[in-house]
Design a protein around this motif. Structure first.
Motif, PDB file in Angstrom:
ATOM      1  N   THR A  48       0.860  -1.171   0.000  1.00 13.27           N
ATOM      2  CA  THR A  48       0.000   0.000   0.000  1.00 13.27           C
ATOM      3  C   THR A  48       0.900   1.226   0.000  1.00 13.27           C
ATOM      4  N   ILE A  49       0.362   2.331  -0.472  1.00 11.83           N
ATOM      5  CA  ILE A  49       1.127   3.580  -0.519  1.00 11.83           C
ATOM      6  C   ILE A  49       0.462   4.589   0.402  1.00 11.83           C
ATOM      7  N   SER A  50       1.275   5.235   1.222  1.00 13.69           N
ATOM      8  CA  SER A  50       0.803   6.284   2.120  1.00 13.69           C
ATOM      9  C   SER A  50       1.469   7.587   1.712  1.00 13.69           C
ATOM     10  N   GLN A  51       0.676   8.606   1.469  1.00  8.46           N
ATOM     11  CA  GLN A  51       1.196   9.914   1.075  1.00  8.46           C
ATOM     12  C   GLN A  51       1.114  10.857   2.255  1.00  8.46           C
ATOM     13  N   ASP A  52       2.275  11.307   2.743  1.00 13.26           N
ATOM     14  CA  ASP A  52       2.227  12.280   3.834  1.00 13.26           C
ATOM     15  C   ASP A  52       1.927  13.660   3.273  1.00 13.26           C
ATOM     16  N   THR A  53       1.190  14.431   4.044  1.00 16.02           N
ATOM     17  CA  THR A  53       0.751  15.740   3.574  1.00 16.02           C
ATOM     18  C   THR A  53       1.317  16.891   4.378  1.00 16.02           C
ATOM     19  N   ASP A  54       1.906  16.581   5.514  1.00 12.69           N
ATOM     20  CA  ASP A  54       2.497  17.640   6.330  1.00 12.69           C
ATOM     21  C   ASP A  54       3.527  17.048   7.280  1.00 12.69           C
ATOM     22  N   ALA A  55       4.289  17.885   7.919  1.00  6.91           N
ATOM     23  CA  ALA A  55       5.321  17.424   8.845  1.00  6.91           C
ATOM     24  C   ALA A  55       4.690  16.686  10.016  1.00  6.91           C
ATOM     25  N   GLY A  56       5.289  15.566  10.367  1.00  7.19           N
ATOM     26  CA  GLY A  56       4.837  14.808  11.517  1.00  7.19           C
ATOM     27  C   GLY A  56       3.538  14.056  11.319  1.00  7.19           C
ATOM     28  N   TYR A  57       3.186  13.695  10.091  1.00  3.83           N
ATOM     29  CA  TYR A  57       1.929  12.998   9.843  1.00  3.83           C
ATOM     30  C   TYR A  57       1.955  11.579  10.411  1.00  3.83           C
ATOM     31  N   SER A  58       0.796  11.027  10.605  1.00  8.16           N
ATOM     32  CA  SER A  58       0.617   9.649  11.043  1.00  8.16           C
ATOM     33  C   SER A  58      -0.624   9.101  10.356  1.00  8.16           C
ATOM     34  N   HIS A  59      -0.476   7.974   9.648  1.00 11.09           N
ATOM     35  CA  HIS A  59      -1.607   7.367   8.953  1.00 11.09           C
ATOM     36  C   HIS A  59      -1.699   5.887   9.294  1.00 11.09           C
ATOM     37  N   PRO A  60      -2.907   5.372   9.492  1.00 17.68           N
ATOM     38  CA  PRO A  60      -3.062   3.935   9.680  1.00 17.68           C
ATOM     39  C   PRO A  60      -2.931   3.220   8.340  1.00 17.68           C
ATOM     40  N   PHE A  61      -2.538   1.946   8.388  1.00 13.30           N
ATOM     41  CA  PHE A  61      -2.507   1.127   7.180  1.00 13.30           C
ATOM     42  C   PHE A  61      -2.941  -0.288   7.535  1.00 13.30           C
ATOM     43  N   ALA A  62      -3.371  -1.025   6.515  1.00  6.79           N
ATOM     44  CA  ALA A  62      -3.740  -2.431   6.676  1.00  6.79           C
ATOM     45  C   ALA A  62      -3.357  -3.175   5.407  1.00  6.79           C
ATOM     46  N   LEU A  63      -2.868  -4.396   5.565  1.00 12.29           N
ATOM     47  CA  LEU A  63      -2.478  -5.247   4.451  1.00 12.29           C
ATOM     48  C   LEU A  63      -3.022  -6.650   4.712  1.00 12.29           C
ATOM     49  N   MET A  64      -3.102  -7.487   3.645  1.00  9.49           N
ATOM     50  CA  MET A  64      -3.642  -8.828   3.790  1.00  9.49           C
ATOM     51  C   MET A  64      -3.201  -9.706   2.638  1.00  9.49           C
ATOM     52  N   TYR A  65      -3.032 -10.995   2.899  1.00  6.59           N
ATOM     53  CA  TYR A  65      -2.850 -11.968   1.818  1.00  6.59           C
ATOM     54  C   TYR A  65      -3.235 -13.348   2.313  1.00  6.59           C
TER      55      TYR A  65
END
Length: 97
Positions: A48-65
């Motif tokens: 998956t790709i996470s695009q940060d938009t500002d300094a100090g960002y934090s984003h959740p992610f999830a993957l599966m197979y």
């Protein structure tokens, strides 16, 4: 099976199917896209790709197979292809005979 962290040692037997879920957070501060990889035995199974938009960002992610890997012992790993930090990573594996 549940492991907190970016590596899980998976032991399987013949004809055993596995379903793998991963969740976590990615932290960064350089306004770029970050690729998060889920790998089994060094082979990428999901990304998956996470695009940060500002300094100090934090984003959740999830993957599966899911797959039937055969009788083996190999690592499941979660990595980020750049300079961001992964945190709160949990790897969950369900085995089905």
């Amino acid at each position: 099976e549940t492991t907190t962290g970016v590596t899980h040692s998976l032991v399987t037997v013949a004809n055993e199917k596995v379903i793998v879920w991963v969740k976590g957070r990615i932290y960064g501060d350089n306004n770029t896209a970050h690729t998060i990889l889920l790998q089994y035995n060094g082979v990428t199974k999901d990304t998956t790709i996470s695009q940060d938009t500002d300094a100090g960002y934090s984003h959740p992610f999830a993957l599966m197979y899911t797959e039937t890997p055969g009788a083996a012992t190999f690592n499941i790993t979660v990595t980020e292809a750049g300079s961001a930090e992964l945190a709160d990573v949990v790897i969950i594996v369900m085995k089905i005979l």
